[in-house]
Design an enzyme around this catalytic site. Structure first.
Site, PDB file in Angstrom:
ATOM      1  N   ARG A 112       0.869  -1.184   0.000  1.00 51.99           N
ATOM      2  CA  ARG A 112       0.000   0.000   0.000  1.00 51.99           C
ATOM      3  C   ARG A 112       0.899   1.226   0.000  1.00 51.99           C
ATOM      4  O   ARG A 112       1.436   1.629   1.031  1.00 51.99           O
ATOM      5  CB  ARG A 112      -0.913  -0.005   1.233  1.00 51.99           C
ATOM      6  CG  ARG A 112      -1.902   1.175   1.274  1.00 51.99           C
ATOM      7  CD  ARG A 112      -2.799   1.058   2.499  1.00 51.99           C
ATOM      8  NE  ARG A 112      -3.855   2.060   2.516  1.00 51.99           N
ATOM      9  CZ  ARG A 112      -3.714   3.280   3.042  1.00 51.99           C
ATOM     10  NH1 ARG A 112      -2.560   3.654   3.598  1.00 51.99           N
ATOM     11  NH2 ARG A 112      -4.727   4.127   3.028  1.00 51.99           N
ATOM     12  N   SER A 122     -12.809  -3.263   1.121  1.00 53.47           N
ATOM     13  CA  SER A 122     -13.012  -2.359   2.260  1.00 53.47           C
ATOM     14  C   SER A 122     -14.483  -2.003   2.387  1.00 53.47           C
ATOM     15  O   SER A 122     -15.106  -1.613   1.392  1.00 53.47           O
ATOM     16  CB  SER A 122     -12.268  -1.033   2.039  1.00 53.47           C
ATOM     17  OG  SER A 122     -10.898  -1.210   2.183  1.00 53.47           O
ATOM     18  N   LYS A 139      -5.502   7.753   7.364  1.00 54.31           N
ATOM     19  CA  LYS A 139      -6.327   7.905   6.169  1.00 54.31           C
ATOM     20  C   LYS A 139      -7.146   9.184   6.320  1.00 54.31           C
ATOM     21  O   LYS A 139      -8.248   9.163   6.881  1.00 54.31           O
ATOM     22  CB  LYS A 139      -7.237   6.669   6.031  1.00 54.31           C
ATOM     23  CG  LYS A 139      -7.917   6.535   4.685  1.00 54.31           C
ATOM     24  CD  LYS A 139      -8.636   5.196   4.616  1.00 54.31           C
ATOM     25  CE  LYS A 139      -9.670   5.123   3.525  1.00 54.31           C
ATOM     26  NZ  LYS A 139      -9.159   5.052   2.182  1.00 54.31           N
TER      27      LYS A 139
HETATM   28  N1  TZP Z   1      -8.849   2.156   5.930  1.00 54.15           N
HETATM   29  C1  TZP Z   1      -9.665   2.507   6.918  1.00 54.15           C
HETATM   30  S1  TZP Z   1      -8.821   3.208   8.194  1.00 54.15           S
HETATM   31  C2  TZP Z   1      -7.345   3.016   7.413  1.00 54.15           C
HETATM   32  C3  TZP Z   1      -7.540   2.421   6.187  1.00 54.15           C
HETATM   33  C4  TZP Z   1      -6.499   2.091   5.202  1.00 54.15           C
HETATM   34  C5  TZP Z   1      -6.046   3.448   8.003  1.00 54.15           C
HETATM   35  C6  TZP Z   1      -5.607   2.582   9.125  1.00 54.15           C
HETATM   36  O1  TZP Z   1      -4.371   3.017   9.617  1.00 54.15           O
HETATM   37  P1  TZP Z   1      -4.010   2.988  11.179  1.00 54.15           P
HETATM   38  O2  TZP Z   1      -2.724   3.776  11.260  1.00 54.15           O
HETATM   39  O3  TZP Z   1      -3.800   1.556  11.572  1.00 54.15           O
HETATM   40  O4  TZP Z   1      -5.126   3.663  11.916  1.00 54.15           O
END
Ligand code: TZP
Ligand code: MG
Length: 226
Positions: free
Chosen positions: A60, A128, A157
């Site tokens: 990613r 997702s 995000k």
């Molecule tokens: N999709 C929903 S929240 C997120 C993604 C890719 C980010 C999650 O990152 P983290 O740092 O584990 O909160």
């Protein structure tokens, strides 16, 4: 799940079965470093997560060119294959096919499963989701696993959907027949509440990639999930 192999009787090929049984055993879902690289070697950052028990590595890299992603992906494919860890590519079906990844992960704004499936064949497709409706649709369309979140507040995000909280996580076991992985703001602190809500699969980005000892942090989190 729908049978979708070309084999007589609708049975899955051995390769498909191996991938799905690996998926069923996933607890800790980890990522390539993205913006958390901080001058480190991305392959070493991933290797540390694997040593700590990562069951999946997702490529990613939102800010890399496709060529740079290909180059990193080739190295991660080799590493994950050697270590027996699932390798999933985010967003990019072409790249997943080129790299012979174990699967692709698609968001709600990415290519829908019905177009992705003929290209991915029996490889894994994860989706997702942010609501029960999206979960149901993804499962009906043939998703092999579900990402569900964001569970908690996250800075990783910025364009995140509204938080889903633990209530929705607690409902998943009754509505979702495929493996589901919670994501968003999950780390050492939040992991026990996730388990209390009945979820033993977590995708973790910042808590692990910012940890002083990545391997140790993975071990600590995975121990609680298993
Ligand atoms: N999709 C929903 S929240 C997120 C993604 C890719 C980010 C999650 O990152 P983290 O740092 O584990 O909160
Ligand atoms: Mg996406």
């Amino acid at each position: 799940m729908k049978g979708r192999s070309g084999k007589a009787g609708g049975g899955k090929t051995q390769g498909a079965q191996i991938l799905r049984s690996a998926l069923a055993n996933v607890h800790l879902y980890c990522f390539s470093p993205g913006n958390f690289l901080r001058g480190r070697d991305p392959v070493e950052v991933v290797a540390a997560q694997i040593r700590g028990g990562a069951d999946v590595i997702q490529l990613r890299e939102k800010d890399m060119s496709r060529k740079a992603k290909l180059e990193l992906g080739l190295k991660l494919r080799e590493l994950t294959r050697r270590e027996g860890v699932l390798f999933i590519v985010n967003d990019d079906i072409d790249l997943a096919v080129i790299l012979d990844a174990d699967g692709v992960h698609l968001g709600q704004e990415d290519i829908p499963i019905r177009f992705a499936r003929p290209l991915m064949k029996e490889k894994i497709i994860g989706v997702s989701t942010h609501s029960l409706e999206q979960v149901e649709r993804a499962v009906n369309d043939g998703a092999d696993y579900i990402g569900i979140g964001p569970v908690f507040e996250t800075a990783t995000k910025p364009d995140r959907d509204p938080l889903i909280g633990l209530d929705l996580i607690a409902k998943m076991k009754d509505v979702c027949p495929v493996p589901y992985v919670a994501i968003g703001g999950i780390g050492k602190e939040a992991i026990e509440s996730l388990v209390e809500a009945g979820c033993r699969r977590a995708a973790v980005i910042s808590d692990i990639l910012q940890a002083p000892d990545i391997e140790k942090r993975c071990e600590e989190i995975r121990r609680i999930l298993v």
